[in-house]
Motif scaffolding. Structure first.
Motif, short mmCIF file in Angstrom:
data_model
loop_
_atom_site.label_atom_id
_atom_site.label_comp_id
_atom_site.label_asym_id
_atom_site.label_seq_id
_atom_site.Cartn_x
_atom_site.Cartn_y
_atom_site.Cartn_z
N GLU A 1 0.82 -1.22 0.00
CA GLU A 1 0.00 0.00 0.00
C GLU A 1 0.84 1.26 0.00
O GLU A 1 0.41 2.31 -0.50
CB GLU A 1 -0.94 0.00 1.22
N THR A 2 2.04 1.19 0.59
CA THR A 2 2.88 2.39 0.67
C THR A 2 3.85 2.52 -0.51
O THR A 2 4.60 3.49 -0.58
CB THR A 2 3.70 2.37 1.98
N ALA A 3 3.80 1.56 -1.42
CA ALA A 3 4.66 1.63 -2.60
C ALA A 3 4.09 2.66 -3.58
O ALA A 3 3.10 2.39 -4.26
CB ALA A 3 4.78 0.26 -3.26
N ALA A 4 4.74 3.82 -3.65
CA ALA A 4 4.21 4.92 -4.46
C ALA A 4 4.98 5.15 -5.76
O ALA A 4 4.55 5.92 -6.62
CB ALA A 4 4.18 6.21 -3.63
N THR A 5 6.15 4.51 -5.89
CA THR A 5 6.98 4.70 -7.09
C THR A 5 7.36 3.34 -7.65
O THR A 5 7.28 2.31 -6.96
CB THR A 5 8.26 5.47 -6.74
N GLU B 1 9.18 -2.25 -6.99
CA GLU B 1 10.20 -3.26 -7.24
C GLU B 1 10.69 -3.87 -5.93
O GLU B 1 10.91 -5.08 -5.83
CB GLU B 1 11.38 -2.65 -8.00
N GLN B 2 10.79 -3.03 -4.90
CA GLN B 2 11.21 -3.53 -3.59
C GLN B 2 10.19 -4.52 -3.03
O GLN B 2 10.56 -5.53 -2.43
CB GLN B 2 11.41 -2.36 -2.63
#
Length: 273
Positions: A129-133, A138-139
């Motif tokens: 949910e916090t993956a904004a980029t 990818e992480q």
């Protein structure tokens, strides 16, 4: 007298309270002494008038009433003011609630264990949910790929979660129903009158909460029962609430607020709050 009382009890299947037992024991002890005393006096009158026999001078001692026997009897009389011939309905309901609270505790242990075992799902969702980029996405992809086996959950754990959740709701409802009725003076008096009407005791009744009938009932074993409705129709007991109300109350509970679901994975497990 005491022997006859025990025979009557065995025949009826009823068990006396400690108050009644104490009264029986203490009064029987004094009557036994009086029985000996009357026999001794009868013998004394016969022997004295006819010169037929002599005692050793100590027979009267075995028939005398002691101060301990007097105290026991008088205390038993006073205690009878607390005696409940039809049983203690409140105590029976509270005992029934305790049985279900124990089952709740056991199920909560299973439920908590299952939630902890599945806590990695919380970790995954927080990362995703916090993956904004694209770099952050990818992480997430790399983390999941590297830990795919440890992140998986088993059907056994899910079964524990589902089964314990159902058990908690069922037994929490049972306990809540019994406690609510036990804490309502009018409801307790109503059930006590049921025991009186059926000439039995609360301890011999079959106590049950019926979700379909929405009542707590006491079945007296003779095809008669007394029931207290929990849907607002009896004694101000209106216990049923909506799912939204239940979840709102749960969100304010210590159990929820100290859980990994509420605190978050990193805060709960890593103390990174």
């Amino acid at each position: 007298m005491k022997k006859m009382m025990w025979i009557l009890l065995l025949g009826s299947g009823l068990a006396n309270s400690s108050e009644l037992n104490n009264l029986i024991d203490s009064s029987s002890a004094i009557v036994d002494q009086m029985n000996k005393g009357v026999m001794m006096v009868g013998a004394g009158l016969e022997y004295a008038n006819h010169g037929e026999a002599l005692s050793n001078g100590t027979v009267h001692q075995s028939a005398q009433i002691t101060s301990a026997q007097v105290s026991a009897y008088n205390n038993a009389l006073v205690s009878m003011s607390y005696y409940m011939p039809y049983g203690d309905v409140k105590q029976v309901l509270e005992a029934k609630a305790s049985e279900h609270l124990q089952l709740v505790d056991e199920a909560v242990d299973v439920f908590t264990g299952a939630v902890v075992q599945m806590a990695q799902v919380q970790q995954v969702v927080e990362m995703a949910e916090t993956a904004a980029t694209p770099n952050e996405e990818e992480q997430v992809q790399e983390f999941v790929t590297a830990n795919v086996e440890s992140l998986q959950i088993t059907q056994e754990t899910v079964d524990d979660y589902n089964t314990s959740l159902e058990s908690i709701e069922v037994n929490a409802n049972q306990a809540s129903a019994f406690i609510a009725v036990a804490n309502n003076v009018e409801a307790v008096e109503f059930l006590e009158q049921g025991a009186d009407n059926n000439n039995t005791t609360a301890s011999l009744a079959t106590v049950a909460y019926d979700a379909n009938q929405q009542w707590v009932s006491m079945n007296w074993g003779n095809n008669n029962a007394t029931a207290v409705l929990l849907n607002g129709q009896n004694f101000g007991l209106d216990l049923y609430i909506t799912e939204a109300d239940i979840l709102a109350a749960g969100s304010e509970s210590e159990f929820y607020q100290t859980s990994p679901i509420s605190m978050g994975y990193n805060c709960f497990f890593e103390q990174d709050c």
